[in-house]
Design a protein around this motif. Sequence first.
Motif, PDB file in Angstrom:
ATOM      1  N   SER A   1       0.888  -1.153  -0.006  1.00  0.00           N
ATOM      2  CA  SER A   1       0.138   0.092  -0.084  1.00  0.00           C
ATOM      3  C   SER A   1       0.897   1.225  -0.143  1.00  0.00           C
ATOM      4  O   SER A   1       0.794   2.195  -0.689  1.00  0.00           O
ATOM      5  N   ALA A   2       1.856   1.216   0.934  1.00  0.00           N
ATOM      6  CA  ALA A   2       2.684   2.534   0.626  1.00  0.00           C
ATOM      7  C   ALA A   2       3.354   2.620  -0.658  1.00  0.00           C
ATOM      8  O   ALA A   2       3.598   3.699  -0.924  1.00  0.00           O
ATOM      9  N   VAL A   3       3.825   1.530  -1.114  1.00  0.00           N
ATOM     10  CA  VAL A   3       4.454   1.699  -2.264  1.00  0.00           C
ATOM     11  C   VAL A   3       3.640   2.233  -3.493  1.00  0.00           C
ATOM     12  O   VAL A   3       4.123   3.161  -4.211  1.00  0.00           O
ATOM     13  N   LYS A   4       2.360   1.613  -3.490  1.00  0.00           N
ATOM     14  CA  LYS A   4       1.497   2.392  -4.522  1.00  0.00           C
ATOM     15  C   LYS A   4       1.144   3.627  -4.133  1.00  0.00           C
ATOM     16  O   LYS A   4       1.423   4.691  -5.150  1.00  0.00           O
ATOM     17  N   ARG A   5       1.065   4.234  -2.892  1.00  0.00           N
ATOM     18  CA  ARG A   5       0.703   5.482  -2.628  1.00  0.00           C
ATOM     19  C   ARG A   5       2.066   6.527  -2.984  1.00  0.00           C
ATOM     20  O   ARG A   5       2.010   7.670  -3.482  1.00  0.00           O
ATOM     21  N   LEU A   6       3.354   5.954  -2.635  1.00  0.00           N
ATOM     22  CA  LEU A   6       4.525   6.603  -3.026  1.00  0.00           C
ATOM     23  C   LEU A   6       4.902   6.803  -4.478  1.00  0.00           C
ATOM     24  O   LEU A   6       5.303   7.830  -5.296  1.00  0.00           O
ATOM     25  N   MET A   7       4.197   6.060  -5.190  1.00  0.00           N
ATOM     26  CA  MET A   7       4.504   5.899  -6.574  1.00  0.00           C
ATOM     27  C   MET A   7       3.564   6.763  -7.276  1.00  0.00           C
ATOM     28  O   MET A   7       3.890   7.758  -8.181  1.00  0.00           O
ATOM     29  N   ARG A   8       2.286   7.065  -6.641  1.00  0.00           N
ATOM     30  CA  ARG A   8       1.333   8.038  -7.064  1.00  0.00           C
ATOM     31  C   ARG A   8       1.933   9.414  -6.852  1.00  0.00           C
ATOM     32  O   ARG A   8       1.854  10.270  -7.629  1.00  0.00           O
ATOM     33  N   GLU A   9       2.395   9.543  -5.573  1.00  0.00           N
ATOM     34  CA  GLU A   9       2.715  10.937  -5.172  1.00  0.00           C
ATOM     35  C   GLU A   9       4.138  11.498  -5.874  1.00  0.00           C
ATOM     36  O   GLU A   9       4.244  12.669  -6.323  1.00  0.00           O
ATOM     37  N   ALA A  10       4.883  10.528  -6.181  1.00  0.00           N
ATOM     38  CA  ALA A  10       6.085  10.852  -7.026  1.00  0.00           C
ATOM     39  C   ALA A  10       5.812  10.993  -8.432  1.00  0.00           C
ATOM     40  O   ALA A  10       6.402  12.062  -9.055  1.00  0.00           O
ATOM     41  N   GLN A  11       4.766  10.534  -9.178  1.00  0.00           N
ATOM     42  CA  GLN A  11       4.301  11.003 -10.094  1.00  0.00           C
ATOM     43  C   GLN A  11       3.731  12.508 -10.324  1.00  0.00           C
ATOM     44  O   GLN A  11       3.910  13.153 -11.325  1.00  0.00           O
ATOM     45  N   GLU A  12       2.852  12.786  -9.276  1.00  0.00           N
ATOM     46  CA  GLU A  12       2.252  14.176  -9.000  1.00  0.00           C
ATOM     47  C   GLU A  12       3.154  15.105  -8.709  1.00  0.00           C
ATOM     48  O   GLU A  12       3.324  16.203  -9.067  1.00  0.00           O
ATOM     49  N   LEU A  13       4.624  14.892  -8.178  1.00  0.00           N
ATOM     50  CA  LEU A  13       5.405  15.622  -7.991  1.00  0.00           C
ATOM     51  C   LEU A  13       6.566  15.780  -8.766  1.00  0.00           C
ATOM     52  O   LEU A  13       7.566  16.493  -8.576  1.00  0.00           O
ATOM     53  N   ALA A  14       6.400  14.965  -9.988  1.00  0.00           N
ATOM     54  CA  ALA A  14       7.503  14.804 -11.145  1.00  0.00           C
ATOM     55  C   ALA A  14       7.937  16.109 -11.697  1.00  0.00           C
ATOM     56  O   ALA A  14       9.287  16.120 -12.012  1.00  0.00           O
ATOM     57  N   GLU A  15       7.242  17.213 -11.700  1.00  0.00           N
ATOM     58  CA  GLU A  15       7.430  18.554 -12.390  1.00  0.00           C
ATOM     59  C   GLU A  15       7.872  19.313 -11.143  1.00  0.00           C
ATOM     60  O   GLU A  15       7.230  19.678 -10.223  1.00  0.00           O
ATOM     61  N   ALA A  16       9.138  19.992 -11.383  1.00  0.00           N
ATOM     62  CA  ALA A  16       9.526  20.742 -10.374  1.00  0.00           C
ATOM     63  C   ALA A  16       8.652  21.958 -10.545  1.00  0.00           C
ATOM     64  O   ALA A  16       8.182  22.358 -11.559  1.00  0.00           O
ATOM     65  N   THR A  17       8.392  22.861  -9.429  1.00  0.00           N
ATOM     66  CA  THR A  17       7.929  24.038  -9.469  1.00  0.00           C
ATOM     67  C   THR A  17       8.831  25.291  -8.919  1.00  0.00           C
ATOM     68  O   THR A  17       9.932  24.649  -8.678  1.00  0.00           O
ATOM     69  N   TYR A  18       8.634  26.551  -9.060  1.00  0.00           N
ATOM     70  CA  TYR A  18       9.449  27.538  -8.609  1.00  0.00           C
ATOM     71  C   TYR A  18       9.924  27.503  -7.221  1.00  0.00           C
ATOM     72  O   TYR A  18      10.956  27.453  -6.749  1.00  0.00           O
ATOM     73  N   ASP A  19       8.825  26.890  -6.374  1.00  0.00           N
ATOM     74  CA  ASP A  19       8.938  27.036  -4.624  1.00  0.00           C
ATOM     75  C   ASP A  19       9.563  25.569  -4.418  1.00  0.00           C
ATOM     76  O   ASP A  19      10.136  25.577  -2.964  1.00  0.00           O
ATOM     77  N   TYR A  20       9.234  24.438  -4.989  1.00  0.00           N
ATOM     78  CA  TYR A  20       9.748  23.243  -4.489  1.00  0.00           C
ATOM     79  C   TYR A  20      10.009  22.391  -5.418  1.00  0.00           C
ATOM     80  O   TYR A  20       9.282  22.299  -6.586  1.00  0.00           O
ATOM     81  N   TYR A  21      10.751  21.122  -5.068  1.00  0.00           N
ATOM     82  CA  TYR A  21      11.345  20.104  -6.011  1.00  0.00           C
ATOM     83  C   TYR A  21      11.393  18.805  -4.770  1.00  0.00           C
ATOM     84  O   TYR A  21      11.945  18.811  -4.054  1.00  0.00           O
ATOM     85  N   ALA A  22      10.647  17.695  -5.252  1.00  0.00           N
ATOM     86  CA  ALA A  22      10.702  16.561  -4.077  1.00  0.00           C
ATOM     87  C   ALA A  22      10.516  15.033  -5.309  1.00  0.00           C
ATOM     88  O   ALA A  22       9.795  15.149  -6.066  1.00  0.00           O
ATOM     89  N   GLN A  23      11.561  14.287  -5.203  1.00  0.00           N
ATOM     90  CA  GLN A  23      11.672  13.056  -5.654  1.00  0.00           C
ATOM     91  C   GLN A  23      12.246  12.030  -4.754  1.00  0.00           C
ATOM     92  O   GLN A  23      13.058  12.529  -4.195  1.00  0.00           O
ATOM     93  N   PRO A  24      11.650  10.743  -5.010  1.00  0.00           N
ATOM     94  CA  PRO A  24      12.556   9.640  -4.389  1.00  0.00           C
ATOM     95  C   PRO A  24      13.707   9.415  -5.027  1.00  0.00           C
ATOM     96  O   PRO A  24      13.998   9.614  -6.232  1.00  0.00           O
TER      97      PRO A  24
END
Length: 92
Positions: A22-45
């Motif tokens: 369950s954690a892996v599925k959630r983290l993969m989805r969150e990584a996809q949502e955050l894949a594009e950096a913004t001016y204010d933040y960037y986060a990737q596994p």
Amino acid sequence: MCSKKSVRSKKACMLTGLMIISAVKRLMREAQELAEATYDYYAQPLSDNLFEWHFTVRGPADTEFDGGIYHGRIVLPPDYPMKPPNFIFLTV
């Protein structure tokens, strides 16, 4: 892996495995949502560990942190999101 001990330990092992899936599925989805950096933040596994992320955030405007870019790590537990992640700021 689960050992051939008691029924109770097998159930606990299966539950742990389901929590990790369950954690892996959630983290993969969150990584996809955050894949594009913004001016204010960037986060990737990390490429080899879905449970450890690196991030950068910009300091808020009109504060003493304005203009700064801050780097850190997010370490997620295997039972995420039921337990919170640890945030470690690396910028000094």
